[in-house]
Write an enzyme that holds these catalytic residues in place. Structure first.
Site, PDB file in Angstrom:
ATOM      1  N   LYS A 226     114.378  29.523  51.936  1.00  0.00           N
ATOM      2  CA  LYS A 226     115.009  28.205  51.843  1.00  0.00           C
ATOM      3  C   LYS A 226     114.059  27.148  52.391  1.00  0.00           C
ATOM      4  CE  LYS A 226     119.045  25.767  53.736  1.00  0.00           C
ATOM      5  NZ  LYS A 226     120.140  25.834  54.707  1.00  0.00           N
ATOM      6  N   GLN A 227     113.334  27.520  53.449  1.00  0.00           N
ATOM      7  CA  GLN A 227     112.497  26.523  54.129  1.00  0.00           C
ATOM      8  C   GLN A 227     111.374  27.220  54.872  1.00  0.00           C
ATOM      9  OE1 GLN A 227     116.263  26.194  56.409  1.00  0.00           O
ATOM     10  NE2 GLN A 227     114.956  25.086  57.843  1.00  0.00           N
TER      11      GLN A 227
ATOM     12  N   TRP B  28     118.469  22.633  65.989  1.00  0.00           N
ATOM     13  CA  TRP B  28     117.049  22.629  66.393  1.00  0.00           C
ATOM     14  C   TRP B  28     116.306  21.420  65.830  1.00  0.00           C
ATOM     15  CZ3 TRP B  28     112.666  25.328  63.423  1.00  0.00           C
ATOM     16  CH2 TRP B  28     112.834  25.166  62.046  1.00  0.00           C
ATOM     17  N   ASP B  29     116.984  20.622  64.973  1.00  0.00           N
ATOM     18  CA  ASP B  29     116.333  19.482  64.328  1.00  0.00           C
ATOM     19  C   ASP B  29     115.707  18.507  65.336  1.00  0.00           C
ATOM     20  OD1 ASP B  29     118.363  20.743  62.747  1.00  0.00           O
ATOM     21  OD2 ASP B  29     118.077  19.209  61.219  1.00  0.00           O
TER      22      ASP B  29
ATOM     23  N   GLU C 280     117.121  30.241  56.278  1.00  0.00           N
ATOM     24  CA  GLU C 280     118.511  30.718  56.289  1.00  0.00           C
ATOM     25  C   GLU C 280     118.894  31.539  55.058  1.00  0.00           C
ATOM     26  OE1 GLU C 280     120.875  27.229  57.066  1.00  0.00           O
ATOM     27  OE2 GLU C 280     120.370  27.328  59.197  1.00  0.00           O
TER      28      GLU C 280
HETATM   29  C1  BGC Z   1     118.753  23.951  57.722  1.00  0.00           C
HETATM   30  C2  BGC Z   1     118.555  24.064  59.216  1.00  0.00           C
HETATM   31  C3  BGC Z   1     118.943  22.763  59.872  1.00  0.00           C
HETATM   32  C4  BGC Z   1     120.356  22.379  59.480  1.00  0.00           C
HETATM   33  C5  BGC Z   1     120.755  21.036  60.038  1.00  0.00           C
HETATM   34  C6  BGC Z   1     120.177  23.543  57.430  1.00  0.00           C
HETATM   35  O1  BGC Z   1     120.354  23.365  56.068  1.00  0.00           O
HETATM   36  O2  BGC Z   1     118.499  25.169  57.094  1.00  0.00           O
HETATM   37  O3  BGC Z   1     117.214  24.362  59.503  1.00  0.00           O
HETATM   38  O4  BGC Z   1     118.873  22.878  61.247  1.00  0.00           O
HETATM   39  O5  BGC Z   1     120.440  22.309  58.080  1.00  0.00           O
HETATM   40  O6  BGC Z   1     119.921  20.025  59.566  1.00  0.00           O
END
Ligand code: BGC
Length: 809
Positions: A623-624, A363-364, A502
């Site tokens: 985490k985010q 999704w980045d 996550e």
């Molecule tokens: C993040 C995701 C991201 C992925 C790739 C993961 O560590 O939690 O949001 O899409 O890394 O960058």
């Protein structure tokens, strides 16, 4: 453009930082990329040469923990850099074996050139110096060049070179993947083409992708071309090169230049990739001329992409923010460039810079496309087509999971099937654990959001009609089928998913993974359904009928979409906080201080807790950004509209309350997180926003996660920081009404900002200082556009410049 802050320079060789520098000094052109490894290096604990093709994947099976699992990797293709030298038949040169008198490595972003200057004394007390330069050609996407000039400062004797293509490389760049199968290709052809050219073709084992590399090596002594006697050097496993000896006198300077071409069996306008690789070299000029044209291509590109910042008080920063921002643009363009347009490649989360996350597409994109949309939207269009081509795979995935519409994979690679790994290794505990990240169904909504954004910025109605609409409608259908109706609350709900955070993949002690009513997913679902209804309203009759019949859209289905878009459930804590998911409020508070004291770095709390036999699922620890993503993607007005549509209140403080709440409960284990937090705090706490922005800038250049950048850059965070400057600090806003709005809010530390953007066929130069906004449209034949500032709308014609006074706040 200012002339400062264009070079990333290292003055010392630091073996422990070599992996990081190799990633940061990667050179690429959107077709292929090569890490900044030294030409004399082999993969070992310090060095890791890697060459990757955009979208060059292969699948391999491995038996792990009693199961056979299959992973699709970004393949490390033959190392074209390989160039070794030795003096008087001694050991081949290695920086670790000599006394380094001088070391200077420079990545020149403006010219797209990587240079290394070394002066050393060897065990026999000889002093030698060399300069090495290289490029991966931006204008000729199949070409790269390496030049080495070696000077025998105080000795005479024999100097032997070996210039080769090394196809014996495997994928071994990520420590935690080392137990997985890694031999992705085998050599299929190898030959000396002519006096100065060698050639190697490899084929991947499963995807049967052929990659052909041809290398031409020329030799100079004191500036004159010479023809030394060359010996063919071949080694089994796919290594071919030439060796030549020269007698040098004290003060002589020997130049070796290697020009390579690389083609794959997927390329267009070729008969066969081996032939193409050999043919390409026949009419190529020498290194200098090629480099000149390459650097010109970069110069032209920078005219569209540069963002110049004057920063007050940047003295304390090890790397100037203006430099880091340019580094981010540089790596973005090296990953996806005009050369990518004709490829079927997506935009990988970690660039083509290393093997982490296997070159997969996540999704980045959401963080990356806004930068492209306002510079070269045709690149976004080609990247969206990568998704469109995989719409059938997404339909199949939805069907197989028992849903309708299109369910795009969390990790996407070659075919569009789900590429998320089934098991992942926690390096802290050594345990292989189930990976549930494929439950991030929000990715489908994120893709629909990207389609809509592209359309908003470009007004490319044809794209919407013939590609985008279908994606949005099929994603809407997917979310509608994912939704269930709860009779008690009289609300629609989404169960069993993961949000962007996550750390939470299930309820504590639950048998099944998945969470209910993740706010981000539910709001995105409502947004997609609303947009789908809007798209249907906008479609011209003929296309409407086509899509309706093709997709078998029935009125009752559309009615249900409307109903869900008004009645989706969101959960709130008692104190007016949007709950990340249903039941979040019941989780335990996390002992942040205790853990910060116990561990140096708690960004990867998930790994730490699992190693302790615990799980982040038990805690209010993210985490985010998850809930806060909503404030990142939508303006307050847009979000208020969604909340009100759902019958929930959206009071004036809701944003601030949620920021305060979640910011304290986030570890920033993803580099995307700081970008989001910096963005959402920009209008309420500029100094906090600036500090988070500075931290986000450090993500890769200082490898703040401690070891992830050597495995690949974080492209989402890189592009996200640049987009933050353009859309948040410069306040560029696109609402879909044909007005380009500006509402600059420079943080105190940002004295001046200059950027160039493209909008409705105009090239606009935008300069913002503390008290002035200047927008100037370059000469062109484009129709006048409308500019919004301070509640008013102005007309701007090509060749015209408008200035606005800014109030100091
Ligand atoms: C993040 C995701 C991201 C992925 C790739 C993961 O560590 O939690 O949001 O899409 O890394 O960058």
């Amino acid at each position: 453009m200012t002339d400062e802050h264009w070079s990333l320079v290292y003055h010392q060789f630091r073996p422990e930082l070599q992996g990081l520098r190799e990633a940061l000094c990667t050179l690429g052109n959107g077709y292929f990329a090569t890490r900044g490894a030294f030409p004399e290096a082999h993969a070992d604990k310090v060095h890791y040469p890697g060459t990757y093709l955009a979208g060059g994947y292969n699948r391999l099976e491995t038996e792990i923990a009693g199961r056979v699992i299959e992973n699709e990797d970004l393949v490390n293709f033959p190392n074209w850099l390989s160039l070794h030298f030795r003096i008087d038949g001694g050991d081949w040169f290695d920086l670790r074996d000599v006394d380094i008198l001088d070391f200077h490595q420079e990545l020149d972003l403006k010219a797209g050139l990587l240079t290394r200057r070394v002066r050393f004394r060897d065990a026999s007390e000889r002093t030698t110096s060399f300069v090495e330069r290289r490029f991966v050609h931006l204008a000729r996407s199949h070409v790269a060049g390496l030049q080495m000039e070696v000077c025998a400062e105080d000795w005479s004797g024999s100097l032997e070179f070996r210039s080769s293509i090394d196809g014996r490389v495997i994928n071994e760049g990520v420590e935690r993947y080392k137990r997985l199968a890694s031999q992705h290709h085998r050599p299929v052809e190898m030959e000396q083409v002519d006096e100065e050219t060698v050639y190697l073709k490899v084929r991947t084992l499963q995807s049967r992708l052929e990659v052909a590399t041809a290398a031409r090596t020329r030799v100079y002594c004191n500036g004159e071309r010479i023809e030394p006697h060359r010996r063919l050097h071949e080694e089994s496993g796919g290594m071919i090169g030439q060796v030549f000896d020269l007698e040098v006198a004290e003060g002589d300077e020997v130049g070796v230049e290697k020009v390579v071409s690389m083609f794959s069996s997927r390329d267009r306008a070729i008969a066969e990739c081996g032939l193409a690789a050999k043919d390409e070299l026949t009419d190529l000029p020498g290194f200098d001329e090629l480099q000149r044209r390459h650097s010109l291509a970069w110069e032209l590109l920078w005219r569209r992409f540069d963002i110049a910042m004057d920063v007050d008080n940047a003295k304390g920063e090890r790397f100037h923010p203006a430099l880091v921002l340019r580094l981010h643009v540089f790596h973005l363009v090296q990953t996806v460039s005009p050369n990518t347009k004709d490829l079927d490649a997506g935009v990988p989360a970690r660039g083509w810079h290393g093997e982490a996350y296997r070159g997969h597409i996540f999704w980045d994109e959401l963080f990356i496309f806004p930068l492209m949309n306002l510079r070269m939207p045709e690149i976004t269009r080609s990247l969206l087509n990568y998704r469109y081509r995989r719409l059938d795979a997404a339909r199949q995935a939805a069907r197989e999971a028992g849903y309708r519409g299109a369910m795009f994979p969390w990790q996407s690679g070659s075919s569009g099937r789900e590429e998320s790994q089934v098991l992942h290794l926690n390096p802290e505990s050594g345990r292989w654990l189930p990976d549930n990240t494929h439950l991030q169904y929000h990715v489908s909504a994120d893709i629909a959001y990207n389609v809509w954004q592209y359309y908003q910025v470009t007004d490319d109605l044809e794209y919407l009609l013939f590609y985008g609409a279908e994606v949005i409608l099929e994603v809407a259908r997917f979310f509608a089928s994912l939704t269930t109706y709860d009779e008690t609350s009289e609300r629609y709900e989404i169960h069993g998913v993961m949000g962007p955070d996550e750390y939470h993949d299930s309820y504590p002690n639950a048998d099944e993974p998945g969470l209910d009513n993740n706010a981000y997913t539910n709001v995105m679902a409502v947004w997609v359904l609303t947009k789908a209804l809007e798209v249907l309203d906008r479609l011209p009759e003929l296309r409407y009928d086509e899509l309706r019949d093709m997709l078998d859209l029935r009125p009752d289905e559309i009615d249900r979409w409307r109903d869900i878009s008004h009645n989706m459930r969101l959960c709130f804590h008692d104190d007016g906080i949007v709950s990340q998911f249903e039941g979040y409020e019941e989780l335990e508070e996390f002992a942040w201080d205790e853990y910060r004291e116990k561990y140096d770095n708690i960004q990867r709390l998930d790994r730490i807790l699992e190693a302790e036999g615990d799980t982040p699922n038990r805690y209010k620890a993210s985490k985010q950004a998850d809930v806060l993503m909503l404030f990142y993607l939508f303006s307050d007005e847009e979000l208020a509209e969604i909340f009100e549509r759902l019958g929930y209140g959206f009071d004036a403080d809701i944003k601030q309350r949620n920021i305060n709440y979640y910011l304290q409960r986030t570890s920033h284990g993803s580099t995307l997180s700081r970008v989001v937090h910096s963005w959402v705090t920009a209008d309420c706490d500029r100094s906090q926003s600036w500090n988070l922005f500075l931290d986000a800038l450090k993500s890769d250049i200082s490898d703040i996660q401690g070891g992830t950048t050597p495995e690949g850059i974080h492209l989402g965070a890189m592009a996200g920081t640049v987009d933050l400057v353009q859309r948040s600090y410069a306040g560029i806003e696109i609402r879909g009404d044909d007005v380009l709005r500006f509402n600059p809010q420079l943080p105190d530390e940002l004295a001046r900002l200059h950027l160039d953007i493209r909008w409705r066929a105009h090239s606009l130069a935008v300069t913002i200082s503390k008290d002035r906004l200047e927008i100037s449209a370059r000469q062109s034949s484009a129709k006048p556009i409308r500019i919004g500032f301070g509640g008013d709308v102005y007309r701007l014609e090509a060749g015209e410049c408008r200035e606005f006074r800014l109030k100091r706040t």
